[in-house]
Design an enzyme around this catalytic site. Structure first.
Site, PDB file in Angstrom:
ATOM      1  N   GLY A  12       0.850  -1.193   0.000  1.00 28.22           N
ATOM      2  CA  GLY A  12       0.000   0.000   0.000  1.00 28.22           C
ATOM      3  C   GLY A  12       0.880   1.235   0.000  1.00 28.22           C
ATOM      4  N   GLY A  15      -0.487   4.586  -1.064  1.00 29.73           N
ATOM      5  CA  GLY A  15      -1.752   4.984  -0.430  1.00 29.73           C
ATOM      6  C   GLY A  15      -1.650   6.186   0.495  1.00 29.73           C
ATOM      7  N   VAL A  86      -0.972  -8.460  -5.090  1.00 25.17           N
ATOM      8  CA  VAL A  86      -0.815  -9.236  -3.854  1.00 25.17           C
ATOM      9  C   VAL A  86      -1.206 -10.702  -4.010  1.00 25.17           C
ATOM     10  CG1 VAL A  86      -1.033  -7.273  -2.300  1.00 25.17           C
ATOM     11  CG2 VAL A  86      -3.088  -8.521  -2.992  1.00 25.17           C
ATOM     12  N   LYS A 148      -5.637  -1.124  11.210  1.00 22.15           N
ATOM     13  CA  LYS A 148      -7.025  -1.471  11.452  1.00 22.15           C
ATOM     14  C   LYS A 148      -7.822  -1.395  10.153  1.00 22.15           C
ATOM     15  CE  LYS A 148      -9.687   1.862  12.154  1.00 22.15           C
ATOM     16  NZ  LYS A 148     -10.484   3.040  12.536  1.00 22.15           N
ATOM     17  N   ASP A 177      -2.931   0.501  16.922  1.00 28.11           N
ATOM     18  CA  ASP A 177      -4.027   1.351  17.376  1.00 28.11           C
ATOM     19  C   ASP A 177      -3.350   2.687  17.639  1.00 28.11           C
ATOM     20  OD1 ASP A 177      -5.761   2.882  19.044  1.00 28.11           O
ATOM     21  OD2 ASP A 177      -6.917   1.059  19.364  1.00 28.11           O
ATOM     22  N   HIS A 178      -3.512   3.626  16.724  1.00 28.56           N
ATOM     23  CA  HIS A 178      -2.651   4.810  16.800  1.00 28.56           C
ATOM     24  C   HIS A 178      -2.903   5.630  18.067  1.00 28.56           C
ATOM     25  CE1 HIS A 178      -6.084   7.053  15.130  1.00 28.56           C
ATOM     26  NE2 HIS A 178      -5.462   8.159  15.512  1.00 28.56           N
ATOM     27  N   LYS A 182      -0.214   7.956  21.195  1.00 25.95           N
ATOM     28  CA  LYS A 182      -0.369   9.367  21.585  1.00 25.95           C
ATOM     29  C   LYS A 182       0.264   9.631  22.944  1.00 25.95           C
ATOM     30  CE  LYS A 182      -4.567  10.132  18.957  1.00 25.95           C
ATOM     31  NZ  LYS A 182      -4.845  11.379  18.266  1.00 25.95           N
ATOM     32  N   GLU A 216     -15.144  14.514  17.247  1.00 28.18           N
ATOM     33  CA  GLU A 216     -14.561  14.997  15.988  1.00 28.18           C
ATOM     34  C   GLU A 216     -15.504  15.999  15.337  1.00 28.18           C
ATOM     35  OE1 GLU A 216     -12.145  12.150  13.591  1.00 28.18           O
ATOM     36  OE2 GLU A 216     -13.563  10.730  14.413  1.00 28.18           O
ATOM     37  N   HIS A 240     -10.057   2.240  19.732  1.00 30.88           N
ATOM     38  CA  HIS A 240      -9.487   3.350  20.506  1.00 30.88           C
ATOM     39  C   HIS A 240     -10.123   3.494  21.898  1.00 30.88           C
ATOM     40  CE1 HIS A 240      -7.799   4.099  16.669  1.00 30.88           C
ATOM     41  NE2 HIS A 240      -8.774   4.833  16.171  1.00 30.88           N
ATOM     42  N   LYS A 340     -18.817  11.895  14.733  1.00 34.23           N
ATOM     43  CA  LYS A 340     -18.375  12.788  13.665  1.00 34.23           C
ATOM     44  C   LYS A 340     -19.326  13.976  13.591  1.00 34.23           C
ATOM     45  CE  LYS A 340     -15.536   9.679  11.296  1.00 34.23           C
ATOM     46  NZ  LYS A 340     -14.134  10.014  11.558  1.00 34.23           N
ATOM     47  N   LYS A 345     -13.446  19.444  17.714  1.00 33.80           N
ATOM     48  CA  LYS A 345     -12.516  18.319  17.833  1.00 33.80           C
ATOM     49  C   LYS A 345     -11.926  18.342  19.239  1.00 33.80           C
ATOM     50  CE  LYS A 345      -9.191  15.290  16.598  1.00 33.80           C
ATOM     51  NZ  LYS A 345      -9.424  13.934  16.143  1.00 33.80           N
TER      52      LYS A 345
END
Ligand code: BG6
Length: 490
Positions: A12, A15, A86, A148, A177-178, A182, A216, A240, A340, A345
């Site tokens: 990817g 991407g 792939v 994910k 899991d970003h 943090k 968000e 998250h 959303k 935010k």
């Protein structure tokens, strides 16, 4: 930093994630000396690109961070492109040839990091081919980073995991899991385990409720196609939010080491009360944004977004009340919400403490003392705040709440490493603390599936909140009913 030696193979490579997050993060690691002479990157994707064109793209994506064009070009010279289907085994043979060549050229000690930054439907086949076409090395490390979503329910996650586990062992798999990358999420452990004042009160005797808000302001933007099959519950809560809850609720690990921390998180996720349909109805609220006009400009509703079903039943907002059925947390509700197109935010955690046993100030004020609240600001502001009652200046004994607040300066926040930068470095170091273990994924899905299944049985009258609000009114009622309110406000 100490130099790391590795080959990155990014599936990817053309991407959005690679462009927006991975290349800038790699460049930051390069600037700091973690990556130097002994690294190389192979980007693969379907498109036919030359190495030169790929390097141009990489340079474009790090433009804002670039020290000088020479420096950026030196960095980009480590990048190689190979077009790739792939499903075609032949392509993996070519990939292996290139990988071996680069291993020699840059002396990478056969360390390989496979990054799957593409549609999850290909994760299984890629993992399989990596092994069968001999891309795994004998001497160095082989690590697989997976983006994910990890499945869309327990069964699909299980199946995917089986496919991947046929080629990689659990300790070679790094599930992203970003949120775990943090700064302020990592700070949860510091504030809890570094402070007797806090940790001694971190239980159901002193805490009345805990709130997690991940709000968000953007809508689904260009991701309607993906989002409409996912929804907020799968997109934000399963991963998250439950990860944040696990970090807030876990027992102190014996050491701050990945295996110990994961063991504690797994116990929390397994202790989540799984709801029946009736309990889901009572404890979970879903919403979908409708159109609204704010300051003269109109935001259209979710159902009008590109690639979204005009009668979509997908939720863009979730609020819920969770229970963790163990000794520490029995009776303490964890309220969570995300959505959303909300007013602003902002990600924040609020820990509300119980009231003092007796209000000595009532004679003067005849009102309840507001509770102590510890707030953890995750983003955009990073910091803490503790709300305490103190004496109001003047005669008598009236009280007023004050906030002891510490926030990282804008400069500190701007310079703190990006989540992806930290996670890539963790992976290079073989530290899985900030990645999710399969057992965590499994327990999360079991909890989430019960909600999704209950919802699937009843249609919802969507849209039910205007863009720019804080979600449907039932989200506020969820707390009001218990005598609480959301602390985070736009
Ligand atoms: C992603 C979701 O995992 O997290 C997105 O797929 C969401 O829908 C994003 O916007 C939020 O992340 P952050 O770091 O901007 O709060």
């Amino acid at each position: 930093g100490e130099e790391k030696k590795a080959l990155f193979i990014i599936f990817g490579g053309t991407g959005d994630l690679a462009n927006r997050k991975l290349y800038p993060s790699l460049y930051r690691l390069y600037k700091k000396g973690y990556l130097k002479d002994h690294f190389a990157v192979i980007g693969t994707a379907r498109r036919e690109w030359s190495n030169d064109y790929y390097r141009e793209i990489v340079m474009k994506n790090i433009e804002e961070l670039t020290e000088s064009t020479e420096h950026a070009a030196a960095f980009a010279s480590h990048f190689y492109y190979q077009s790739h289907n792939v499903k075609d085994t032949e392509h993996y043979v070519n990939l292996e040839k290139l990988a071996c060549m680069l291993d020699e050229k840059y002396q990478l000690e056969q360390n390989r990091l496979f990054y799957l930054a593409m549609s999850p439907k290909f994760f299984g086949i890629i993992a399989k081919n990596i092994k069968e076409q001999n891309l795994l090395t004998e001497n160095g490390f082989d690590r697989l980073i997976i983006e994910k979503p990890f499945g869309h329910d327990y069964d699909s996650a299980y199946e995917l995991n089986e496919e991947i586990r046929a080629s990689f062992t659990e300790d070679q798999i790094y599930r992203i899991d970003h949120y775990l990358g943090k700064e302020m999420i990592q700070n949860i452990s510091a504030i809890r385990f570094g402070n007797q004042l806090i940790e001694s009160m971190w239980n159901n005797r002193y805490i009345s409720n805990i709130q997690v808000t991940l709000s968000e302001s953007l809508g689904v933007e260009e991701r309607g196609g993906y989002y409409d099959t996912s929804g907020a519950l799968r997109d934000m809560v399963q991963n998250h939010i439950l990860q944040v809850v696990a970090l807030l609720a876990m027992e102190p690990p014996t050491r701050l080491k990945d295996s110990e921390i994961r063991d504690e998180k797994i116990k929390v996720l397994r202790a989540l009360r799984v709801y029946n349909d009736e309990e889901v109805r009572k404890n979970f609220v879903r919403g979908q944004y409708g159109k609204s006009t704010i300051e003269g400009s109109t935001l259209h509703g979710y159902r009008k977004e590109a690639n979204v079903d005009p009668e979509s039943q997908t939720e863009t907002f979730v609020a819920g009340k969770l229970f963790i059925d163990n000794y520490r947390w029995a009776g303490v509700p964890f309220y969570v919400r995300t959505g959303k197109r909300l007013a602003e935010k902002g990600s924040q955690i609020d820990i509300e403490f119980k009231n003092v046993p007796l209000n000595l100030f009532q004679e003067e004020a005849e009102e309840d003392l507001p509770p102590n609240v510890l707030s953890i600001f995750i983003s955009p502001v990073e910091g803490f705040s503790l709300k305490l009652n103190t004496k109001k200046i003047g005669p008598g004994m009236r009280t007023e709440p004050i906030h002891l607040t510490h926030t990282h300066s804008a400069e500190m926040t701007a310079n703190s490493p990006e989540a992806y930068e930290k996670l890539l470095l963790d992976c290079l170091n073989g530290d899985a603390t900030n990645f999710t273990h399969w057992d965590e994924v499994a327990a999360s899905w079991i909890f989430i599936d019960a909600i999704r299944q209950a919802w699937n049985k009843v249609e919802c009258a969507f849209p039910n909140y205007p863009s720019g609000s804080m979600g449907p009114i039932e989200s506020d009622d969820l707390l009001k009913r218990d005598g609480f309110h959301w602390h985070w406000e736009p």
